[in-house]
Scaffold this motif. Structure first.
Motif, PDB file in Angstrom:
ATOM      1  N   PRO A  57      -0.203 -12.377 -70.450  1.00 50.52           N
ATOM      2  CA  PRO A  57       0.632 -12.363 -71.668  1.00 50.52           C
ATOM      3  C   PRO A  57       0.475 -13.620 -72.512  1.00 50.52           C
ATOM      4  O   PRO A  57       0.525 -13.553 -73.741  1.00 50.52           O
ATOM      5  N   ILE A  58       0.271 -14.763 -71.862  1.00 49.14           N
ATOM      6  CA  ILE A  58       0.142 -16.019 -72.603  1.00 49.14           C
ATOM      7  C   ILE A  58      -1.262 -16.163 -73.184  1.00 49.14           C
ATOM      8  O   ILE A  58      -1.444 -16.475 -74.365  1.00 49.14           O
ATOM      9  N   SER A  59      -2.284 -15.942 -72.360  1.00 51.39           N
ATOM     10  CA  SER A  59      -3.656 -16.137 -72.828  1.00 51.39           C
ATOM     11  C   SER A  59      -4.001 -15.187 -73.961  1.00 51.39           C
ATOM     12  O   SER A  59      -4.608 -15.587 -74.967  1.00 51.39           O
ATOM     13  N   TYR A 235      -8.289 -14.407 -67.238  1.00 54.60           N
ATOM     14  CA  TYR A 235      -7.413 -14.587 -68.386  1.00 54.60           C
ATOM     15  C   TYR A 235      -7.371 -16.041 -68.840  1.00 54.60           C
ATOM     16  O   TYR A 235      -7.142 -16.320 -70.018  1.00 54.60           O
ATOM     17  N   PHE A 236      -7.609 -16.961 -67.924  1.00 52.93           N
ATOM     18  CA  PHE A 236      -7.732 -18.361 -68.337  1.00 52.93           C
ATOM     19  C   PHE A 236      -8.885 -18.512 -69.326  1.00 52.93           C
ATOM     20  O   PHE A 236      -8.811 -19.285 -70.283  1.00 52.93           O
ATOM     21  N   SER A 237      -9.959 -17.740 -69.118  1.00 53.63           N
ATOM     22  CA  SER A 237     -11.098 -17.809 -70.032  1.00 53.63           C
ATOM     23  C   SER A 237     -10.724 -17.322 -71.432  1.00 53.63           C
ATOM     24  O   SER A 237     -11.315 -17.755 -72.419  1.00 53.63           O
ATOM     25  N   HIS A 238      -9.724 -16.421 -71.543  1.00 53.58           N
ATOM     26  CA  HIS A 238      -9.248 -15.996 -72.857  1.00 53.58           C
ATOM     27  C   HIS A 238      -8.577 -17.170 -73.581  1.00 53.58           C
ATOM     28  O   HIS A 238      -8.762 -17.357 -74.787  1.00 53.58           O
ATOM     29  N   SER A 239      -7.798 -17.934 -72.845  1.00 61.46           N
ATOM     30  CA  SER A 239      -7.186 -19.130 -73.431  1.00 61.46           C
ATOM     31  C   SER A 239      -8.261 -20.110 -73.883  1.00 61.46           C
ATOM     32  O   SER A 239      -8.149 -20.742 -74.946  1.00 61.46           O
ATOM     33  N   GLU A 240      -9.305 -20.234 -73.080  1.00 61.56           N
ATOM     34  CA  GLU A 240     -10.403 -21.128 -73.442  1.00 61.56           C
ATOM     35  C   GLU A 240     -11.089 -20.683 -74.729  1.00 61.56           C
ATOM     36  O   GLU A 240     -11.467 -21.516 -75.559  1.00 61.56           O
TER      37      GLU A 240
END
Length: 275
Positions: A57-59, A235-240
């Protein structure tokens, strides 16, 4: 030199390296200084932020505004699609080159969706040419050549592929593409999150790119609870990606333009073959 500086600084400014450096500083403070409270704050902050940026949800909330209107396929965002498309430009991305692998395995991260979308659009526009961009970096061959090899392995005739092997960034890609197609309208294929910046760079040269997004990442459809609320490297990669595009946009406005206005004659596939 400027290219290498950009790559090294860009890598260090990404969320994971930054947060790990902050956490490492906190550990050093805890072990070797009296600044225990500062050390605890650094470690706690880095740990919590890494976990939060790995939540879907955040990323995807961070990435969704970057993709904007390009979160749909080409046909859904182009109200009056042109019939006579002569060129489809596919921008380069992550790659490697291992001749023992299947061709498509050499396209990493965002590259394979870009190339497959380019091929899909090529099949919709008979008689068009696929232009692939991207330099070598430290590889034996360029990103553009690897992408062209993949396209050819999937049935695209070699004479319908053009590999531009010199560009090292999007600004240089626009400069090199202009040499071939001039101001003619063309389909511009790249990741949805990269399209806003790419379109800006091409239109800044007076070119007419028609956005053709690929590799949409921000998920708006339903997911299982464990996919949404357990931190994930995916999903961390989406934030990146959201952070990467922000850094890229800032760099675009700060760096000197390493391309010059086009003065040389326009190159065409026929003149390239003649040379």
């Amino acid at each position: 030199m400027l290219f290498l500086l950009k790559k090294y600084l860009g890598a260090l400014l990404m969320p994971l390296p930054l947060l790990l450096i902050l956490g490492f500083i906190g550990i050093l403070l805890l072990w070797f200084t009296r600044w225990q409270k500062v050390g605890k704050t650094c470690v706690t902050f880095s740990f919590i932020v890494i976990a939060l940026l790995g939540l879907q949800p955040i990323s995807d909330r961070l990435l969704s505004p970057v993709e904007g209107q390009f979160d749909k396929r080409y046909e859904l965002i182009t109200t009056n699609p042109p019939e006579n498309i002569h060129y489809i430009v596919v921008l380069g991305g992550g790659f490697t080159y291992n001749p023992d692998w299947s061709p498509s395995s050499n396209l990493l991260n965002n590259s394979l969706p870009r190339v497959t979308e380019g091929i899909r659009l090529y099949l919709k526009h008979p008689g068009s040419k696929l232009i692939f961009t991207g330099g070598k970096a430290s590889s034996a061959i360029s990103s553009a050549e690897v992408a062209a090899m993949v396209a050819q392995s999937l049935g695209v005739p070699a004479e319908d592929t053009i590999a531009l092997t010199e560009p090292k960034d999007t600004q240089e890609e626009a400069f090199e593409v202009e040499k071939i197609i001039g101001k003619e309208p063309f389909l511009l294929v790249t990741s949805a999150n990269h399209l806003p910046r790419a379109v800006t760079m091409f239109t800044a040269r007076g070119m007419e790119p028609i956005p053709a997004p690929a590799n949409q990442l921000a998920i708006k459809s339903s997911l299982n609870p464990w996919e949404k609320y357990i931190p994930s490297a995916y999903y961390f990669s989406h934030s990146e990606r959201a952070w990467y595009e922000l850094i890229g946009s800032i760099w675009f406005y700060l760096k000197p333009d390493n391309t010059q206005p086009l003065e040389a004659p326009i190159l065409t596939p026929e003149t390239i073959e003649a040379e």
